[in-house]
Design an enzyme around this catalytic site. Structure first.
Site, short mmCIF file in Angstrom:
data_model
loop_
_atom_site.label_atom_id
_atom_site.label_comp_id
_atom_site.label_asym_id
_atom_site.label_seq_id
_atom_site.Cartn_x
_atom_site.Cartn_y
_atom_site.Cartn_z
N VAL A 188 23.39 60.15 39.60
CA VAL A 188 23.24 61.60 39.66
C VAL A 188 24.16 62.19 38.59
O VAL A 188 25.35 61.89 38.56
CB VAL A 188 23.60 62.16 41.05
CG1 VAL A 188 23.45 63.68 41.06
CG2 VAL A 188 22.72 61.53 42.12
N LYS A 203 19.01 63.73 39.53
CA LYS A 203 18.99 62.35 40.04
C LYS A 203 18.03 61.54 39.17
O LYS A 203 16.85 61.87 39.06
CB LYS A 203 18.55 62.33 41.51
CG LYS A 203 18.70 60.95 42.15
CD LYS A 203 18.51 61.03 43.67
CE LYS A 203 18.81 59.69 44.32
NZ LYS A 203 18.72 59.76 45.80
N ASP A 296 21.06 57.43 56.94
CA ASP A 296 22.24 57.17 56.10
C ASP A 296 23.17 58.38 56.11
O ASP A 296 23.68 58.82 55.07
CB ASP A 296 21.80 56.86 54.67
CG ASP A 296 22.90 56.14 53.88
OD1 ASP A 296 23.83 55.58 54.51
OD2 ASP A 296 22.84 56.16 52.63
#
Length: 486
Positions: A188, A203, A296
């Site tokens: 990123v 990204k 996550d």
């Protein structure tokens, strides 16, 4: 007198005989047989034939004398033209002989040069002729109906990628400054959109030759569109691709991540933890209502924007379609944040996100993880099962009550899955409607720097997509509500 009469009669008979012979000769169709027949003729016949030719010549002269002046001039003009044509052919022949003579005098190098020039001219003329044929064929093809198979036409092919891209979908319109994060997914970069100088996060994901990460890139771009529905989820402005890369243009969170904040401060005040985790609750509940399990959740994936509000990011590992009793599987997430059921490789639901949320809350309060992230997944599981977290004395009673409910081994008893976490006493002072509309003042506002404050660093990327096998279908888009696109 009688002798004269006999001679006259004899001559008349001879004349008639000659005339009959002349007519007989003219009627013969095959001229090639005449020389053979002439040899067979007697001397008298030959003499008679010669006399007839002389008489014919005299008759032709007499007829010419009878022709008009105009007819004579026309005949003379025709004769003159034939003479001039013969003279011109003679001159051309002489000129050709002169050129041949001059060519013979030239050196071999000069001859080769002349021959090369002639060959080039012939190739050029041939190429022009072929180009003319191609143009004619193209025009014929265009004139045919594209849908009429009888005309040899076919349906027009769909373009893979637009050649004339809108400005937000062209990587050349972005200026790059520094790296914000990197990992297996790619990197990123801090960048700005050149036409308006708005700072953004780009990204960059490398396309794998075996296409093994194509589905992940497509999924993340898709979920970022869904994320626009919640103010506490990271938003994307645009998505596009090149031959070897995929690009996601994201909003830049100038407050960095919670992980950086934890690293700077060690542990955060209870009020700040309550504010940030409350906004995280809103974001996670929105995702779960859409059937999305993040898988996550951690401080690294929880950003702080310019106004000091939370932005949950990185949907690359998210699972879709997890509604009601539906479950998913797979060892996803980051060591130290994985739920027990993930480590056991069992099927699971949104409860894994609430476990990771509890780990994040504990880390914000203590600056460390409650369980060891090292070793095999079996070792990590036993570390959770056999060891209880150490809760510091400075934690509030409400937090001491909430954390064990989040770090519950049995997912069906875990708060978030079992019971509404908004109703827990830890959030008793939160007015959720005000919070959801960003009307609650954040603990601090990082603000937004100017693009002029950064030094540009050059980045090189591949060209636009040219091959079907490297194309991510329906990947590119621009958020119509992006104010910074100009």
């Amino acid at each position: 007198m009688e002798v004269r009469k006999r001679r006259s009669r004899s001559l008349d008979e001879e004349g008639q005989e000659e005339k009959m012979k002349k007519i007989h000769v003219e009627e013969k169709p095959n001229n090639e047989e005449r020389p053979l027949e002439d040899q067979k003729k007697s001397p008298m016949e030959k003499t008679s034939k010669d006399k007839s030719k002389e008489r014919k010549k005299s008759e032709d002269q007499l007829e010419d004398g009878k022709k008009s002046p105009m007819e004579k001039r026309s005949i003379e003009n025709g004769a003159n033209k034939r003479m001039r044509s013969e003279e011109g052919q003679l001159e051309d022949g002489k000129e050709s002989l002169r050129k041949i003579s001059e060519d013979e005098k030239k050196s071999p190098m000069e001859k080769r040069s002349i021959e090369n020039g002639a060959n080039k001219r012939r190739r050029s003329e041939k190429g022009q002729l072929e180009d003319g044929k191609k143009i004619s064929e193209d025009q014929n093809k265009r004139s045919r109906s594209p849908e009429d198979p009888l005309e040899g036409g076919s349906k027009p092919k769909k373009l893979r990628v637009d050649t004339d891209r809108p400005a937000p979908l062209d990587i050349k319109n972005y200026r790059f400054y520094s790296e914000l994060a990197s990992g297996g997914f790619g990197q990123v970069m801090l960048a700005s959109y050149a036409p308006t100088k708005q700072l953004v996060a780009v990204k960059i994901m490398k396309k794998k030759p075996d296409k093994s990460n194509f589905a992940i890139m497509m999924k993340e771009a898709r979920l970022l569109k869904v994320a626009r529905g919640c103010t506490f989820l990271c938003h994307s402005y645009a998505a596009f691709q090149s031959e070897l890369e995929a690009f996601l243009i994201l909003e830049y969170a100038s407050g960095k991540s919670l992980m950086e904040m934890i690293n700077r401060k060690g542990n955060l005040p209870m009020g700040r933890i309550m504010f940030y985790t409350a906004e995280m609750v809103v974001g996670l509940q929105f995702l779960h209502s859409k059937g999305i399990v993040h898988r996550d959740v951690k401080p690294d994936n929880t950003l702080v924007d310019r106004d000091g509000h939370i932005k949950i990011c990185d949907f690359g590992l998210a699972a879709e379609g997890i509604f009601d009793e539906e479950r998913t599987s797979g060892v996803a997430g980051t060591p130290g944040y994985r739920a027990p059921e993930v480590l056991l490789k069992a099927n699971y639901n949104a409860g894994v996100d609430w476990w990771s949320f509890g780990i994040t809350m504990y880390q914000m309060a203590t600056g460390r993880l409650p369980f060891s992230p090292t070793g095999s997944i079996v070792r990590q599981y036993y570390a959770i099962e056999k060891n209880k977290p150490n809760y510091p004395y400075y934690m509030s009673q409400e937090m001491l009550d909430l954390l064990p409910k989040l770090l519950e081994m049995k997912e069906n008893k875990r708060i978030g899955v079992n019971g509404n976490i908004r109703e827990h006493s830890f959030y008793r002072t939160v007015i959720w409607e005000e919070l959801e509309n960003r009307r609650v003042k954040s603990p601090f506002q990082p603000g937004m720097p100017s693009a002029d404050d950064f030094t540009e660093c050059q980045q090189t990327f591949s060209a636009n997509v040219r091959k079907e096998e490297t194309n991510l279908e329906d990947f590119s888009y621009v958020d119509p509500n992006w104010e910074g696109q100009g």
